[in-house]
Design an enzyme around this catalytic site. Structure first.
Site, PDB file in Angstrom:
ATOM      1  N   GLY A   1     -39.841 -49.001  26.102  1.00 46.60           N
ATOM      2  CA  GLY A   1     -38.839 -49.762  26.527  1.00 46.60           C
ATOM      3  C   GLY A   1     -38.732 -51.429  26.188  1.00 46.60           C
ATOM      4  O   GLY A   1     -38.124 -51.674  25.446  1.00 46.60           O
TER       5      GLY A   1
ATOM      6  N   HIS B   1     -38.078 -46.804  35.733  1.00 45.94           N
ATOM      7  CA  HIS B   1     -39.197 -47.137  36.617  1.00 45.94           C
ATOM      8  C   HIS B   1     -38.672 -47.900  38.013  1.00 45.94           C
ATOM      9  O   HIS B   1     -38.813 -49.101  37.807  1.00 45.94           O
ATOM     10  CB  HIS B   1     -40.384 -47.895  35.994  1.00 45.94           C
ATOM     11  CG  HIS B   1     -41.662 -47.920  36.613  1.00 45.94           C
ATOM     12  ND1 HIS B   1     -42.642 -48.161  35.852  1.00 45.94           N
ATOM     13  CD2 HIS B   1     -41.825 -48.172  38.006  1.00 45.94           C
ATOM     14  CE1 HIS B   1     -43.852 -48.246  36.882  1.00 45.94           C
ATOM     15  NE2 HIS B   1     -43.339 -48.211  38.166  1.00 45.94           N
TER      16      HIS B   1
ATOM     17  N   GLU C   1     -40.604 -42.873  36.702  1.00 46.88           N
ATOM     18  CA  GLU C   1     -42.153 -43.290  36.754  1.00 46.88           C
ATOM     19  C   GLU C   1     -42.068 -44.140  38.059  1.00 46.88           C
ATOM     20  O   GLU C   1     -40.936 -44.778  38.425  1.00 46.88           O
ATOM     21  CB  GLU C   1     -42.256 -44.345  35.768  1.00 46.88           C
ATOM     22  CG  GLU C   1     -42.333 -43.589  34.348  1.00 46.88           C
ATOM     23  CD  GLU C   1     -42.573 -44.420  33.298  1.00 46.88           C
ATOM     24  OE1 GLU C   1     -42.867 -45.871  32.877  1.00 46.88           O
ATOM     25  OE2 GLU C   1     -43.520 -43.936  32.212  1.00 46.88           O
TER      26      GLU C   1
ATOM     27  N   HIS D   1     -46.468 -47.812  26.772  1.00 43.96           N
ATOM     28  CA  HIS D   1     -46.813 -48.990  27.340  1.00 43.96           C
ATOM     29  C   HIS D   1     -47.260 -50.114  26.088  1.00 43.96           C
ATOM     30  O   HIS D   1     -48.049 -49.764  25.707  1.00 43.96           O
ATOM     31  CB  HIS D   1     -47.775 -49.508  28.409  1.00 43.96           C
ATOM     32  CG  HIS D   1     -47.597 -50.545  28.934  1.00 43.96           C
ATOM     33  ND1 HIS D   1     -47.091 -50.857  30.236  1.00 43.96           N
ATOM     34  CD2 HIS D   1     -47.958 -51.802  28.901  1.00 43.96           C
ATOM     35  CE1 HIS D   1     -46.983 -52.114  30.578  1.00 43.96           C
ATOM     36  NE2 HIS D   1     -47.589 -52.831  29.700  1.00 43.96           N
ATOM     37  N   ASP D   2     -46.322 -50.855  25.852  1.00 47.08           N
ATOM     38  CA  ASP D   2     -46.492 -51.928  24.562  1.00 47.08           C
ATOM     39  C   ASP D   2     -46.483 -50.946  23.203  1.00 47.08           C
ATOM     40  O   ASP D   2     -46.732 -51.692  22.157  1.00 47.08           O
ATOM     41  CB  ASP D   2     -47.722 -52.626  24.613  1.00 47.08           C
ATOM     42  CG  ASP D   2     -47.526 -53.771  25.976  1.00 47.08           C
ATOM     43  OD1 ASP D   2     -48.503 -54.260  26.302  1.00 47.08           O
ATOM     44  OD2 ASP D   2     -46.495 -53.995  26.374  1.00 47.08           O
TER      45      ASP D   2
ATOM     46  N   ASN E   1     -37.022 -46.216  27.629  1.00 45.54           N
ATOM     47  CA  ASN E   1     -37.054 -46.966  29.016  1.00 45.54           C
ATOM     48  C   ASN E   1     -36.172 -47.964  29.094  1.00 45.54           C
ATOM     49  O   ASN E   1     -36.038 -48.822  28.213  1.00 45.54           O
ATOM     50  CB  ASN E   1     -38.760 -47.433  29.375  1.00 45.54           C
ATOM     51  CG  ASN E   1     -38.635 -47.791  30.639  1.00 45.54           C
ATOM     52  OD1 ASN E   1     -37.939 -48.989  31.115  1.00 45.54           O
ATOM     53  ND2 ASN E   1     -39.825 -47.617  31.235  1.00 45.54           N
TER      54      ASN E   1
HETATM   55  C1  LIG Z   1     -45.656 -47.186  33.285  1.00 45.48           C
HETATM   56  C2  LIG Z   1     -45.593 -48.094  32.200  1.00 45.48           C
HETATM   57  O1  LIG Z   1     -46.374 -48.770  31.302  1.00 45.48           O
HETATM   58  C3  LIG Z   1     -44.272 -48.463  32.005  1.00 45.48           C
HETATM   59  O2  LIG Z   1     -43.405 -47.367  31.868  1.00 45.48           O
HETATM   60  C4  LIG Z   1     -43.521 -49.156  32.986  1.00 45.48           C
HETATM   61  O3  LIG Z   1     -42.370 -48.652  33.508  1.00 45.48           O
HETATM   62  C5  LIG Z   1     -43.231 -50.491  32.451  1.00 45.48           C
HETATM   63  O4  LIG Z   1     -42.706 -51.523  33.635  1.00 45.48           O
HETATM   64  P1  LIG Z   1     -41.990 -52.752  33.576  1.00 45.48           P
HETATM   65  O5  LIG Z   1     -40.666 -52.342  32.594  1.00 45.48           O
HETATM   66  O6  LIG Z   1     -41.526 -53.145  34.664  1.00 45.48           O
HETATM   67  O7  LIG Z   1     -42.721 -53.546  32.909  1.00 45.48           O
HETATM   68  N1  LIG Z   2     -44.372 -45.358  30.204  1.00 41.85           N
HETATM   69  C1  LIG Z   2     -44.193 -46.541  29.408  1.00 41.85           C
HETATM   70  C2  LIG Z   2     -42.839 -46.751  29.296  1.00 41.85           C
HETATM   71  O1  LIG Z   2     -41.796 -46.369  29.958  1.00 41.85           O
HETATM   72  C3  LIG Z   2     -42.320 -47.995  28.685  1.00 41.85           C
HETATM   73  O2  LIG Z   2     -43.504 -49.055  28.570  1.00 41.85           O
HETATM   74  P1  LIG Z   2     -42.786 -50.246  27.762  1.00 41.85           P
HETATM   75  O3  LIG Z   2     -42.668 -49.926  26.344  1.00 41.85           O
HETATM   76  O4  LIG Z   2     -41.766 -50.855  28.371  1.00 41.85           O
HETATM   77  O5  LIG Z   2     -44.254 -51.050  27.736  1.00 41.85           O
END
Ligand SMILES: CC(=O)[C@@H](O)[C@H](O)COP(=O)(O)O
Ligand SMILES: NCC(=O)COP(=O)(O)O
Length: 237
Positions: free
Chosen positions: A213, A43, A70, A190-191, A7
């Protein structure tokens, strides 16, 4: 092997901080793919705090792995996704003011709405995934929406893992097994981080893809993008 989708939201955050085009998200994407990532996730939020709609248009023709977009399926988002036709769209029930994604869909209350949105994307040849909490009723509800995949929302796993890893992935493993039995593909995100990904990947069966990400970009500040991506790939084998 579980695929790694990087991400790149936070690369756009850094770019936006100075108002120019450094770092360039297209150049960064090319490098991330060359380092072995099997997907790119973005996203584009309504306030365009990081990834902008134009970034999505610029990235679509150059992504050579899987492009995953996303977002909450508001009309502008739907129009953008249908315009660029990525490999996958991941639907997230984001509140606009949320600092980040912080909940999965209630797939029971939103079943008819999700069925309508999902069928529109599938009619256009786009694989669908919906962001869900690791709750078995929500997985069963997801199966009734017609979605191709679910994305297990892993923030609670990350919190629990940090406190006491022992049962931190138990609900995820149970939900992944249920989703598999219902014919759903399974993503997660996520995390997730270098600290918790190996345990999660070993404990949770049938994972198709993880999207990572925030932690990955932060870890890359210390270790470099290439080394960080290759560390993830090794832990996902
Ligand atoms: C859906 C999700 O949990 C993540 O992919 C989200 O894209 C994180 O968004 P931010 O990078 O704006 O925190
Ligand atoms: N869908 C989760 C994502 O794309 C990245 O989430 P994060 O690692 O930034 O919390």
């Amino acid at each position: 092997m579980t695929k790694l989708s990087v991400n790149i939201n936070k690369i756009a955050t850094l770019r936006n901080a100075r108002g120019g085009n450094v770092p360039n998200v297209v150049e960064a994407t090319r490098k991330i793919e060359s380092f072995g990532a099997q997907g790119i996730t973005v996203h584009p939020r309504p306030d365009e705090r990081h990834i902008r709609y134009q970034d999505v248009r610029d990235l679509a023709p150059i992504v050579t792995t899987e492009f995953n977009i996303e977002g909450k399926p508001v009309q502008d988002f739907m129009n953008l996704v249908l315009e660029v036709k990525p490999a996958q769209v991941t639907l997230v029930p984001d509140a606009e003011e949320a600092i980040t994604s912080n909940a999965g869909w209630d797939t029971i209350i939103n079943k008819e709405y999700l069925k309508e949105v999902i069928s529109e994307f599938k009619r256009n040849g786009i694989r669908t995934s919906i962001f869900v909490d690791p709750v078995e009723k929500m997985i069963e509800g997801a199966a009734e929406t017609g979605t191709d995949r679910i994305e297990l929302y892993t923030e609670q796993f990350a919190v629990d893992f940090a406190a006491n890893k022992k049962d931190s992935a138990k609900a995820y493993a149970q939900c992944s097994q249920l989703a598999h039995n219902l014919g759903l593909g399974i993503n997660a995100g996520h995390d997730l981080s270098l600290e918790n990904i190996e345990f999660f990947n070993k404990e949770v069966p049938f994972l198709d893809e993880v999207s990572i990400g925030h932690a990955l970009i932060a870890e890359a500040l210390y270790n470099g993008l290439e080394k960080t991506i290759q560390q993830y790939l090794k832990l996902l084998k």
